[in-house]
Design an enzyme around this catalytic site. Structure first.
Site, PDB file in Angstrom:
ATOM      1  CG  ASP A  39      -2.513  -7.579   3.327  1.00  0.00           C
ATOM      2  OD1 ASP A  39      -2.263  -6.436   3.742  1.00  0.00           O
ATOM      3  OD2 ASP A  39      -1.800  -8.575   3.600  1.00  0.00           O
ATOM      4  CB  ILE A  40       0.556 -10.903   0.418  1.00  0.00           C
ATOM      5  CG1 ILE A  40       1.096 -12.119  -0.299  1.00  0.00           C
ATOM      6  CG2 ILE A  40       1.372 -10.580   1.660  1.00  0.00           C
ATOM      7  CD1 ILE A  40       2.483 -11.893  -0.903  1.00  0.00           C
ATOM      8  CG  ASN A  97      -0.895   0.473  10.668  1.00  0.00           C
ATOM      9  OD1 ASN A  97      -1.561   0.765  11.647  1.00  0.00           O
ATOM     10  ND2 ASN A  97      -0.908  -0.729  10.122  1.00  0.00           N
ATOM     11  CD  GLU A 105       5.398  -5.497   9.089  1.00  0.00           C
ATOM     12  OE1 GLU A 105       4.862  -6.070   8.130  1.00  0.00           O
ATOM     13  OE2 GLU A 105       5.850  -6.068  10.088  1.00  0.00           O
ATOM     14  CG  HIS A 110      -0.309   0.484   3.116  1.00  0.00           C
ATOM     15  ND1 HIS A 110       0.981   0.931   3.252  1.00  0.00           N
ATOM     16  CD2 HIS A 110      -0.530  -0.334   4.168  1.00  0.00           C
ATOM     17  CE1 HIS A 110       1.522   0.407   4.338  1.00  0.00           C
ATOM     18  NE2 HIS A 110       0.612  -0.362   4.920  1.00  0.00           N
ATOM     19  CG  HIS A 112      -4.455  -2.128   6.188  1.00  0.00           C
ATOM     20  ND1 HIS A 112      -3.826  -3.350   6.037  1.00  0.00           N
ATOM     21  CD2 HIS A 112      -3.478  -1.259   6.560  1.00  0.00           C
ATOM     22  CE1 HIS A 112      -2.533  -3.224   6.308  1.00  0.00           C
ATOM     23  NE2 HIS A 112      -2.298  -1.964   6.635  1.00  0.00           N
TER      24      HIS A 112
HETATM   25  P1  5GP Z   1       1.400  -2.105   7.329  1.00  0.00           P
HETATM   26  O1  5GP Z   1       1.811  -2.859   8.552  1.00  0.00           O
HETATM   27  O2  5GP Z   1       2.576  -1.429   6.663  1.00  0.00           O
HETATM   28  O3  5GP Z   1       0.252  -1.188   7.589  1.00  0.00           O
HETATM   29  O4  5GP Z   1       0.823  -3.177   6.340  1.00  0.00           O
HETATM   30  C1  5GP Z   1       1.536  -3.715   5.269  1.00  0.00           C
HETATM   31  C2  5GP Z   1       0.655  -4.785   4.652  1.00  0.00           C
HETATM   32  O5  5GP Z   1       1.201  -5.121   3.396  1.00  0.00           O
HETATM   33  C3  5GP Z   1       0.549  -6.068   5.470  1.00  0.00           C
HETATM   34  O6  5GP Z   1      -0.811  -6.318   5.771  1.00  0.00           O
HETATM   35  C4  5GP Z   1       1.165  -7.123   4.552  1.00  0.00           C
HETATM   36  O7  5GP Z   1       0.516  -8.371   4.639  1.00  0.00           O
HETATM   37  C5  5GP Z   1       1.014  -6.499   3.186  1.00  0.00           C
HETATM   38  N1  5GP Z   1       2.024  -6.910   2.231  1.00  0.00           N
HETATM   39  C6  5GP Z   1       3.376  -6.950   2.424  1.00  0.00           C
HETATM   40  N2  5GP Z   1       4.003  -7.347   1.306  1.00  0.00           N
HETATM   41  C7  5GP Z   1       3.036  -7.550   0.385  1.00  0.00           C
HETATM   42  C8  5GP Z   1       3.077  -7.961  -0.983  1.00  0.00           C
HETATM   43  O8  5GP Z   1       4.123  -8.221  -1.571  1.00  0.00           O
HETATM   44  N3  5GP Z   1       1.874  -8.050  -1.626  1.00  0.00           N
HETATM   45  C9  5GP Z   1       0.695  -7.753  -1.005  1.00  0.00           C
HETATM   46  N4  5GP Z   1      -0.415  -7.874  -1.739  1.00  0.00           N
HETATM   47  N5  5GP Z   1       0.625  -7.360   0.274  1.00  0.00           N
HETATM   48  C10 5GP Z   1       1.790  -7.259   0.964  1.00  0.00           C
END
Ligand code: 5GP
Length: 125
Positions: A39-40, A97, A105, A110, A112
């Site tokens: 994760d970034i 999520n 988001e 995905h 985690h």
């Molecule tokens: P969500 O809130 O959708 O469950 O989590 C999305 C995740 O994607 C977040 O933890 C965010 O840090 C990660 N993320 C968003 N953009 C990027 C990206 O360009 N590269 C990587 N490796 N992770 C990302």
């Protein structure tokens, strides 16, 4: 902004672009069905995202439209990534999520994987 998980798959999302090689990622595992990368913006010492290679918005979408082979492949990939990182003995957390209330988001399924410290009780109030 959280996404509406009832909307059709949009292949301009960031994880689709990572899958197509248009954006970089720090890959830790890849097979026919899944890609795993760091994760970034890590929320734990180890924070890995595992995504299916097919176009699925969320766990809900995947469980409804994914083939048995894709679902088995993805679930096995999540377990393999955790085992390969030595996470079973210390423990780890999985999170997927789905939609607005969860604050999803990125509109590509995905999971985690959080690990590397005592993660504490699960739910924020
Ligand atoms: P969500 O809130 O959708 O469950 O989590 C999305 C995740 O994607 C977040 O933890 C965010 O840090 C990660 N993320 C968003 N953009 C990027 C990206 O360009 N590269 C990587 N490796 N992770 C990302």
């Amino acid at each position: 902004m959280p996404i509406d998980a009832t909307q059709p798959y949009d292949d301009s999302n960031i994880f689709a672009r990572i899958l197509r090689g248009e954006l970089p990622s720090t890959t830790v595992y890849e097979d026919d069905h899944a890609l795993a990368f760091h994760d970034i913006n890590p929320q734990a010492p180890l924070h890995i995202l595992v995504i299916p290679k097919g176009p699925y918005v969320s766990w809900d979408d995947f469980s409804e439209r994914g083939s048995d082979i894709e679902i088995a492949g993805f679930v096995r990939a999540v377990g393999k990534v955790a085992r390969d990182h030595g996470l079973v003995a210390p423990g780890y957390r999985l999170l997927a999520n789905v939609g607005i209330d969860s604050h999803q988001e990125v509109p590509h399924l995905h999971v985690h994987i959080f690990a590397g410290k005592q993660l504490g009780p699960m739910l924020a109030r």
